[in-house]
Structures are given as structure tokens and as C-alpha cells.
Design a protein around this motif. Structure first.
Motif, PDB file in Angstrom:
ATOM      1  N   GLU A  80      39.814  39.473  50.077  1.00  0.00           N
ATOM      2  CA  GLU A  80      40.067  40.324  48.917  1.00  0.00           C
ATOM      3  C   GLU A  80      39.489  39.702  47.639  1.00  0.00           C
ATOM      4  O   GLU A  80      38.888  40.401  46.817  1.00  0.00           O
ATOM      5  CB  GLU A  80      41.575  40.544  48.759  1.00  0.00           C
ATOM      6  N   ALA A  87      36.600  41.122  45.263  1.00  0.00           N
ATOM      7  CA  ALA A  87      36.815  41.279  43.820  1.00  0.00           C
ATOM      8  C   ALA A  87      35.716  40.584  43.031  1.00  0.00           C
ATOM      9  O   ALA A  87      35.186  41.137  42.054  1.00  0.00           O
ATOM     10  CB  ALA A  87      38.179  40.704  43.438  1.00  0.00           C
ATOM     11  N   ALA A 107      32.591  42.631  43.144  1.00  0.00           N
ATOM     12  CA  ALA A 107      32.629  43.765  42.226  1.00  0.00           C
ATOM     13  C   ALA A 107      32.417  43.316  40.784  1.00  0.00           C
ATOM     14  O   ALA A 107      31.731  43.990  40.000  1.00  0.00           O
ATOM     15  CB  ALA A 107      33.967  44.495  42.366  1.00  0.00           C
ATOM     16  N   ILE A 108      32.993  42.167  40.424  1.00  0.00           N
ATOM     17  CA  ILE A 108      32.811  41.635  39.066  1.00  0.00           C
ATOM     18  C   ILE A 108      31.358  41.270  38.823  1.00  0.00           C
ATOM     19  O   ILE A 108      30.805  41.504  37.741  1.00  0.00           O
ATOM     20  CB  ILE A 108      33.724  40.413  38.848  1.00  0.00           C
ATOM     21  N   GLN A 152      29.142  44.016  37.591  1.00  0.00           N
ATOM     22  CA  GLN A 152      29.357  44.515  36.239  1.00  0.00           C
ATOM     23  C   GLN A 152      28.344  43.897  35.275  1.00  0.00           C
ATOM     24  O   GLN A 152      27.685  42.898  35.583  1.00  0.00           O
ATOM     25  CB  GLN A 152      30.786  44.191  35.782  1.00  0.00           C
ATOM     26  N   GLY A 159      28.293  40.128  34.654  1.00  0.00           N
ATOM     27  CA  GLY A 159      29.219  39.560  35.629  1.00  0.00           C
ATOM     28  C   GLY A 159      28.664  38.380  36.402  1.00  0.00           C
ATOM     29  O   GLY A 159      29.430  37.651  37.041  1.00  0.00           O
ATOM     30  N   LEU A 200      39.709  39.289  34.831  1.00  0.00           N
ATOM     31  CA  LEU A 200      38.898  40.224  35.611  1.00  0.00           C
ATOM     32  C   LEU A 200      39.315  40.234  37.078  1.00  0.00           C
ATOM     33  O   LEU A 200      39.409  41.303  37.695  1.00  0.00           O
ATOM     34  CB  LEU A 200      37.415  39.859  35.486  1.00  0.00           C
ATOM     35  N   VAL A 201      39.569  39.049  37.629  1.00  0.00           N
ATOM     36  CA  VAL A 201      39.987  38.970  39.029  1.00  0.00           C
ATOM     37  C   VAL A 201      41.344  39.646  39.216  1.00  0.00           C
ATOM     38  O   VAL A 201      41.560  40.394  40.184  1.00  0.00           O
ATOM     39  CB  VAL A 201      40.037  37.506  39.501  1.00  0.00           C
ATOM     40  N   ALA A 223      42.674  42.076  37.421  1.00  0.00           N
ATOM     41  CA  ALA A 223      42.510  43.523  37.309  1.00  0.00           C
ATOM     42  C   ALA A 223      41.869  44.113  38.560  1.00  0.00           C
ATOM     43  O   ALA A 223      42.285  45.173  39.052  1.00  0.00           O
ATOM     44  CB  ALA A 223      41.664  43.848  36.077  1.00  0.00           C
ATOM     45  N   GLU A 224      40.880  43.427  39.094  1.00  0.00           N
ATOM     46  CA  GLU A 224      40.191  43.930  40.275  1.00  0.00           C
ATOM     47  C   GLU A 224      41.099  43.906  41.502  1.00  0.00           C
ATOM     48  O   GLU A 224      41.100  44.842  42.309  1.00  0.00           O
ATOM     49  CB  GLU A 224      38.937  43.098  40.534  1.00  0.00           C
ATOM     50  N   ALA A 244      43.519  46.746  41.231  1.00  0.00           N
ATOM     51  CA  ALA A 244      42.852  48.012  41.516  1.00  0.00           C
ATOM     52  C   ALA A 244      42.669  48.199  43.020  1.00  0.00           C
ATOM     53  O   ALA A 244      42.886  49.284  43.561  1.00  0.00           O
ATOM     54  CB  ALA A 244      41.504  48.068  40.808  1.00  0.00           C
ATOM     55  N   ARG A 245      42.285  47.128  43.699  1.00  0.00           N
ATOM     56  CA  ARG A 245      42.106  47.211  45.147  1.00  0.00           C
ATOM     57  C   ARG A 245      43.440  47.442  45.856  1.00  0.00           C
ATOM     58  O   ARG A 245      43.513  48.189  46.831  1.00  0.00           O
ATOM     59  CB  ARG A 245      41.449  45.927  45.667  1.00  0.00           C
TER      60      ARG A 245
END
Length: 218
Positions: free
Chosen positions: A62, A66, A69-70, A73, A76, A124-125, A127-128, A131-132
Motif C-alpha cells: 500500500e 501511495a 501515485a505521489i 503528481q 512528486g 502526502l503519504v 492522504a494517499e 484515499a486508498r
């Protein structure tokens, strides 16, 4: 710094060093090559010999997703590099080495920039991951609703089939009300006495009569 996220990232870094996030089972030939022969009986984690729960580490996977995904960005890439520099090296790199390699500046300015960057990475981690987790919970709820719909449809189909068989039975037994009559007769005289499935049915446990042998005259 977010302590919980720091612990999660350290766990991810340890898993990366062991080759865990990619998952899969170790190659026997690769194990022999890595150990120059048979591995020790005690086993070891990671790419050498996967122990109990062989396969990908869920939490590390996970975090890996994450971070991926960051990285996609805007801007990122620096956070992905920071995570790699800070958590995956063994022995760990010093803050000064990380500041230098990430080109964050000199002296106190570089250290302050590094601290801000770590804080932002944690945010950021976090939040990601949330979200996941929310997406996973939503998919689980949708799967449950779909399962409930399928079960309801199955029960309705079974009930319709049962009603259809009841209609066929009543038609075969002489019309409407035959089912109630059949149940009453069954309760009064026993199930075998009212078995009208065929004209030649015999009680359970009965034995067919023995036939006399046939003589053939020659």
C-alpha cells in the motif's frame, strides 16, 4: 513529522531492502546462487527465503502504491527520491548526505528544507493511504450490495421454481387443493402410504419376491 507515517515508511523501507513489495516466491536456483549452496535452516526474510505468509507485504504494498501515485503528481519525483534516500538504505544515510544528494542547499538552510520536505512527504503519504482505504471500503460495500442482490434474486428464482412444481403436482394429482389433501393424508397415514409418485411403488425396505427358476426342456 507524523510519527505513525514515519513508522509506516520505515516498515516499507525494511520491506524494500528485503525485496518484499514485489511479492512472489523465491527461485530455488536463485537461492542456491545467493547462498553459494544450501541456505541455513533458520531461514531469512526477503529475497532469500520467504517465511510464513510468503508473498507481498500488504502494508508495504500500500505504501509502495501511495508513493507511486505521489511520484506521478507535479513535483512528486523529489518525494519519491526522498523516501528512497531516507528509508531504504542500509546502513541509513545521514541527514547531511541526504541533503547533499537531494541538492537542498547548504548548512542550516538545507536542513530546514529537508525537514519541511519530510513533513510534506508524511502528509502526502497519509492522504494517499486514506484515499486508498476509502476506495477499498467503497468497493467492499459495493461488493456486499451486489452479493445481497444476487442472493435475493436466487431466493426469488427458487421460490418461483417451487411454485411451478406445486402447480404441476396439483395438476397431476387432480386439480387445486391436491397439495393440502396430500399433506393431510400423509400426516394421517404415513409418508409411504401416500406415495403416489408411481403405480408400482413399494414400501421402503421391502424385498422383491423370489422367482422360481425357469426349466428348459431339451
Amino acid at each position: 513529522m507524523i510519527e505513525a507515517i514515519e513508522a509506516v515508511l520505515k516498515h516499507w523501507g525494511s520491506a524494500v531492502r528485503s525485496g518484499v513489495p514485489s511479492g512472489g516466491l523465491a527461485s530455488p536456483a536463485g537461492t542456491l546462487m545467493e547462498w553459494k549452496g544450501c541456505p541455513p535452516r533458520t531461514g531469512s526474510g526477503g529475497s532469500r527465503i520467504l517465511l510464513a505468509g510468503a508473498g507481498p507485504d500488504y502494508l508495504a504494498s500500500e505504501v509502495d502504491a501511495a508513493l507511486g501515485a505521489i511520484e506521478q503528481q507535479d513535483g512528486g519525483a523529489v518525494f519519491s527520491k526522498l523516501a528512497e534516500w531516507r528509508y531504504t538504505f542500509e546502513p541509513a544515510l545521514t541527514v547531511a548526505e541526504q541533503v547533499r544528494d537531494l541538492q537542498l542547499g547548504q548548512g542550516d538552510a538545507g536542513r530546514k528544507a529537508y525537514t519541511r520536505l519530510v513533513q510534506r512527504l508524511h502528509q502526502l503519504v497519509e492522504a494517499e493511504l486514506k484515499a486508498r482505504q476509502g476506495l477499498c471500503a467503497s468497493l467492499q460495500r459495493e461488493a456486499k450490495r451486489a452479493g445481497d442482490r444476487m442472493r435475493k434474486a436466487s431466493l426469488q428464482q427458487a421460490a418461483a421454481a417451487h411454485r411451478g412444481r406445486a402447480v404441476e403436482f396439483e395438476l397431476a394429482q387432480g386439480g387445486q387443493g391436491a397439495i393440502a389433501t396430500h399433506k393431510a393424508r400423509k400426516a394421517a397415514g404415513g409418508g409411504t402410504a401416500c406415495d403416489r409418485s408411481s403405480g408400482d411403488s413399494a414400501p421402503v425396505g421391502s424385498v422383491a419376491p423370489r422367482q422360481a427358476p425357469v426349466r428348459i426342456n431339451r
